[in-house]
Design an enzyme around this catalytic site. Sequence first.
Site, PDB file in Angstrom:
ATOM      1  N   HIS A 165       0.837  -1.216   0.000  1.00  0.00           N
ATOM      2  CA  HIS A 165       0.000   0.000   0.000  1.00  0.00           C
ATOM      3  C   HIS A 165       0.859   1.248   0.000  1.00  0.00           C
ATOM      4  O   HIS A 165       0.558   2.221  -0.714  1.00  0.00           O
ATOM      5  CB  HIS A 165      -0.914  -0.008   1.223  1.00  0.00           C
ATOM      6  N   CYS A 166       1.933   1.232   0.748  1.00  0.00           N
ATOM      7  CA  CYS A 166       2.838   2.379   0.801  1.00  0.00           C
ATOM      8  C   CYS A 166       3.457   2.675  -0.565  1.00  0.00           C
ATOM      9  O   CYS A 166       3.813   3.827  -0.866  1.00  0.00           O
ATOM     10  CB  CYS A 166       3.978   2.126   1.786  1.00  0.00           C
ATOM     11  N   ALA A 167       3.594   1.644  -1.402  1.00  0.00           N
ATOM     12  CA  ALA A 167       4.305   1.757  -2.672  1.00  0.00           C
ATOM     13  C   ALA A 167       3.374   2.018  -3.847  1.00  0.00           C
ATOM     14  O   ALA A 167       3.829   2.046  -4.995  1.00  0.00           O
ATOM     15  CB  ALA A 167       5.095   0.478  -2.938  1.00  0.00           C
TER      16      ALA A 167
END
Length: 382
Positions: A373-375
Amino acid sequence: MDTPATSRRSLLRYGAAALPVLALGTAALSTPAHAAPAPTAFRMPAEHDRHLRTFMAWPALASVWENRLTAVRTAVANVAYELSRYEPVVVLARPGQAADARYYCGSGGYYGIEVLEIPNDDLWIRDFGPTFVVAPGGAVAGVDTNFNGWGKSGTSYQQPFRNDAAAAATLLTEYGVQRIEASFVGEGGSLETDGQGTLLATVSSLVNSNRNPGMSQGQVEQALKASLGIEKVIWVPGLAGQDITDCHIDCLARFTTPGQVILDRPGPGTDPKWVAVYREAKQVLESATDAAGRRLRITELPAPDRRLIRGRGKEFLSSYTNYYTANGAVLVPQFGDSRADAVAAAILQAQYPDRTVVQLDIDAIAAGGGGIHCATQSQPAA
């Protein structure tokens, strides 16, 4: 051993031309952070709404990733490939690194992968990229949340972010999408919505002097509502100062549908301070109602046994909750604890019955303290 520079966390949508901004004048775009901004006709959609494309970013700096740069680039390329089976993927890369990014990513996937030459510093586009919002008439805009490197300048967590801070505006210009400058400082990973006016957020990552000095929780809440079209904010305490993000919500609690929340439950061997964060969050969510007045239904997503993934660093993000919902798929990490991996896949499949659960080895990314999700950052279809 991970250094602060290479470790980010310890816990852990439209096309060529958007329509004009609705009910949002020039004055609102330049409102100082401490003032009450004007409301917007736009709203932040849920991630499970349909996407036009997914944006990712190519990790640029050996000074950040050191000897793991090749491994993390390979992991990013693998995530991009899997995503491109379900929707178009655009990877931001520095002009001098675009050829390498194209080589790693190839042309695989049904929809293909485009490499877009925009200067950046790191891969965490969820945090520095635009947070997209939509209007009832179909317009799409991008909210620039004024990325400031998680407010970590002058600390042991500091890393270069000048290019990342400018990337949201450059990306929106490239696609002809209206830019809205937020009246707060934050990151996309600190914002989780049901798409119907409810936002989940941690106090620690937004009501913090390293992002929004001089602003009270009430003032930050009003800025969130005005910039993102939010009606209600459910605040969980979080924990400041123990990771670079000050405990982003996207590793802790996520909406699967309106009224339904996934809550990350720490696995055996987790540091007690993060177990306390989970318990506080659970207590808040159990007593909360959303913007429609519904009590929240909570499904716990157990994390893997930290004792079974030793040797990956104390900053390794072993949270399945940091998954990404794509068109037709849910991309989730697998950590090598076979039982926990299987349980996570089963829980997410039950939550997203019309999507395929795709489990990926993202150890190189997770060692930097982030996840899938961060990426990633989704651009919604109008």
